[in-house]
Design an enzyme around this catalytic site. Structure first.
Site, mmCIF file in Angstrom:
data_model
loop_
_atom_site.group_PDB
_atom_site.id
_atom_site.type_symbol
_atom_site.label_atom_id
_atom_site.label_comp_id
_atom_site.label_asym_id
_atom_site.label_seq_id
_atom_site.Cartn_x
_atom_site.Cartn_y
_atom_site.Cartn_z
ATOM 1 N N HIS A 124 0.866 -1.175 0.000
ATOM 2 C CA HIS A 124 0.000 0.000 0.000
ATOM 3 C C HIS A 124 0.908 1.233 0.000
ATOM 4 O O HIS A 124 2.117 1.112 -0.134
ATOM 5 C CB HIS A 124 -0.984 -0.041 1.182
ATOM 6 C CG HIS A 124 -0.325 -0.064 2.526
ATOM 7 N ND1 HIS A 124 0.109 1.072 3.154
ATOM 8 C CD2 HIS A 124 0.000 -1.097 3.346
ATOM 9 C CE1 HIS A 124 0.662 0.744 4.314
ATOM 10 N NE2 HIS A 124 0.608 -0.572 4.452
ATOM 11 N N ALA A 125 0.345 2.416 0.170
ATOM 12 C CA ALA A 125 1.081 3.662 -0.068
ATOM 13 C C ALA A 125 2.421 3.777 0.657
ATOM 14 O O ALA A 125 3.434 4.072 0.033
ATOM 15 C CB ALA A 125 0.196 4.856 0.275
#
Length: 87
Positions: A15-16
């Site tokens: 994820h980010a």
């Protein structure tokens, strides 16, 4: 060209925040680096590209590098993924 498969250890996947760490690490190398998931590959130095793969925990990915520091690049990125991004 140097290729290695690695299992994504952290539950949330890329994820980010982990993807940002991954891209920062990839940008330390001169080689062209790709990340491949299920026959789809993207530039490992592109946040949008890496996020577009939707890599979740438990997924096996390939890290592919081609260039003067390809072995070092792949091994460095594999070590980062195996560390679970310290999560």
């Amino acid at each position: 060209m140097y290729v290695k498969e690695v299992l994504v250890q952290n539950k949330a996947g890329l994820h980010a925040r982990p993807a940002t760490f991954f891209i920062q690490k990839a940008n330390e190398y001169k080689s062209t680096i790709l990340v491949e998931k299920e026959e789809r590959s993207v530039n490992a130095k592109s946040l949008l590209g890496v996020l577009s793969l939707g890599i979740i925990g438990g997924t096996t990915i390939k890290i592919i590098a081609d260039g003067s520091d390809e072995n070092e690049a792949v091994e460095g990125l594999v070590a980062l993924v195996e560390s679970g991004f310290t999560e």
